[in-house]
Design a protein around this motif. Structure first.
Motif, mmCIF file in Angstrom:
data_model
loop_
_atom_site.group_PDB
_atom_site.id
_atom_site.type_symbol
_atom_site.label_atom_id
_atom_site.label_comp_id
_atom_site.label_asym_id
_atom_site.label_seq_id
_atom_site.Cartn_x
_atom_site.Cartn_y
_atom_site.Cartn_z
ATOM 1 N N ASN A 159 -0.019 5.703 9.988
ATOM 2 C CA ASN A 159 0.473 5.801 8.615
ATOM 3 C C ASN A 159 1.034 7.189 8.265
ATOM 4 O O ASN A 159 2.016 7.321 7.549
ATOM 5 C CB ASN A 159 -0.720 5.478 7.707
ATOM 6 N N HIS A 165 7.646 4.255 5.263
ATOM 7 C CA HIS A 165 6.940 3.379 4.320
ATOM 8 C C HIS A 165 6.555 4.098 3.026
ATOM 9 O O HIS A 165 6.157 3.464 2.062
ATOM 10 C CB HIS A 165 5.699 2.758 4.982
ATOM 11 N N HIS A 170 4.573 2.766 -1.105
ATOM 12 C CA HIS A 170 3.865 3.559 -2.121
ATOM 13 C C HIS A 170 4.727 3.915 -3.339
ATOM 14 O O HIS A 170 4.205 4.426 -4.328
ATOM 15 C CB HIS A 170 3.335 4.847 -1.494
ATOM 16 N N ASP A 296 -1.781 0.299 1.502
ATOM 17 C CA ASP A 296 -1.647 0.190 2.957
ATOM 18 C C ASP A 296 -2.493 -0.958 3.517
ATOM 19 O O ASP A 296 -2.094 -1.613 4.476
ATOM 20 C CB ASP A 296 -2.083 1.496 3.634
#
Ligand code: FES
Ligand SMILES: [Fe+2]
Length: 353
Positions: A159, A165, A170, A296
């Motif tokens: 992550n 991402h 987010h 996540d």
């Protein structure tokens, strides 16, 4: 087509946080899961910490079920044999001399930053590196959390380098990579900046934050976050522990650098007692952090591991990260492959019993 969801060896070598320090007081025992089996943690009356195999080498009693700490030893519930923090048998329940062969295997452990950590090495080699002890002078007490879900520590740690991402999952804007992935053995770090809408004591505000993700193996990440325009500094720790094949517990901790002057946030806060003002800010930050981590989870729980990934411009250094992770597995590992926990093919990992 049938997919193996995460075709990785389930238990990478490294340090794992199996408990928060406050969960184990002097004279107490805790049973936890790690790598598909029980581990038993105990702290002697003087405070020495030990993590041992759960079964007594005498006749197999389980230390975590009815065992007690007696002085500097743990006493098995079955025949009252006692073992010290190094695993040696110091007495039997009969007043007779114990055999020198009575030795319970002890895990390498460490206690740092308020966490009880276990060193896992598939071949039982001693720790090859350490987790740094941070200086917490001037920092708040931590806000702690614990989550359990189906994933793998390599997946959750990825992550931090999956820059793509950040805006999509987010909702961060203005994402900027300040330093892409830098590595030094089992340590790596990345720095980035982004705008995030944060809730400051009931007032929504868009602020620019800078992050440095310090990653030590696949079980321990310390994220240093700063909001220079508000004078805020936080440290978030993310610790994923593989409890079973394909299952993990993620422990997190949030702390803030204690502030004396709150003018940059809102002068109104300066009228509050400092302790309360600091508490409100940390509470907001910890809630924001938990909110983002939960975004996540939704992805992690269901995604599969694509290998090799087909990357595009705009992705982070995912390929470089995956090469770096190779050091945490033995090429001749005998661990069973990942099989979804609920699958009928599920086989418990028994290697160390
Ligand atoms: S099995 Fe532990 S003392 Fe006998
Ligand atoms: Fe994320």
């Amino acid at each position: 087509m049938a997919y193996k969801r995460i075709p990785l060896k389930p238990f990478p070598n490294g340090w794992y946080t199996v408990a928060f320090s406050h969960e184990l007081k002097n004279g107490e025992i805790l049973t936890r899961r790690f790598a598909g089996k029980d581990i038993v943690l105990f702290r002697t009356v003087s405070g020495a910490l030990a993590i041992i195999e759960p079964y007594c080498p005498h006749l197999g009693g389980h230390f975590g079920t009815g065992g007690v700490v007696e002085g500097e030893t743990i006493k098995c519930p079955f025949h009252y044999f006692c073992f010290d923090a190094k695993g040696a048998c110091t007495s039997t329940g009969y007043g007779t001399a114990p055999s020198k062969k009575l030795q319970v295997p002890v895990w390498h452990s460490a206690e740092k930053n308020g966490f009880i950590m276990l060193w896992f090495d598939e071949k039982n080699n001693p720790p090859a590196w350490e987790i740094p002890d941070e200086d917490w002078t001037g920092w708040s007490e931590p806000v702690l959390a614990e989550y359990e879900f189906d994933s793998h520590p390599q997946e959750t740690t990825e992550n931090s380098v999956d820059f793509g991402h950040f805006s999509i999952v987010h909702g961060y804007t203005g994402v900027e990579t300040l330093e892409s992935m830098n590595t030094d053995g089992p340590y790596m770090y990345a720095r980035y900046a982004m705008d995030r809408t944060a809730d400051f004591v009931g007032k929504k505000r868009k602020v620019r934050s800078q992050f440095k993700a310090n990653i030590h193996g696949l079980g321990y990440s310390l994220v240093e976050a700063e909001v220079p325009e508000l004078g805020l500094e936080f440290r978030f720790t993310v610790m994923a522990i593989p409890t079973e094949i394909g299952k993990l517990i993620m422990r997190t901790s949030s702390r803030m650098k204690l502030m004396k002057d709150f003018s940059k946030i809102t002068p109104l806060m300066n009228v509050l007692p400092k302790k309360l003002a600091n508490h409100l800010i940390l509470k907001n930050a910890a809630e924001g952090f938990a909110h983002d981590v939960k975004q996540d989870f939704v992805i992690w729980k269901k995604k599969i591991y694509i290998d090799p990934p087909i990357l595009a411009k705009g992705d982070g250094p995912v390929a470089k990260y995956r090469l770096w992770t190779q050091q945490f597995y033995y090429a001749d590992s005998v661990q069973p492959d990942y099989v979804p926990h609920s699958s009928p093919d599920y086989v418990p990992h028994l290697a160390r019993i």
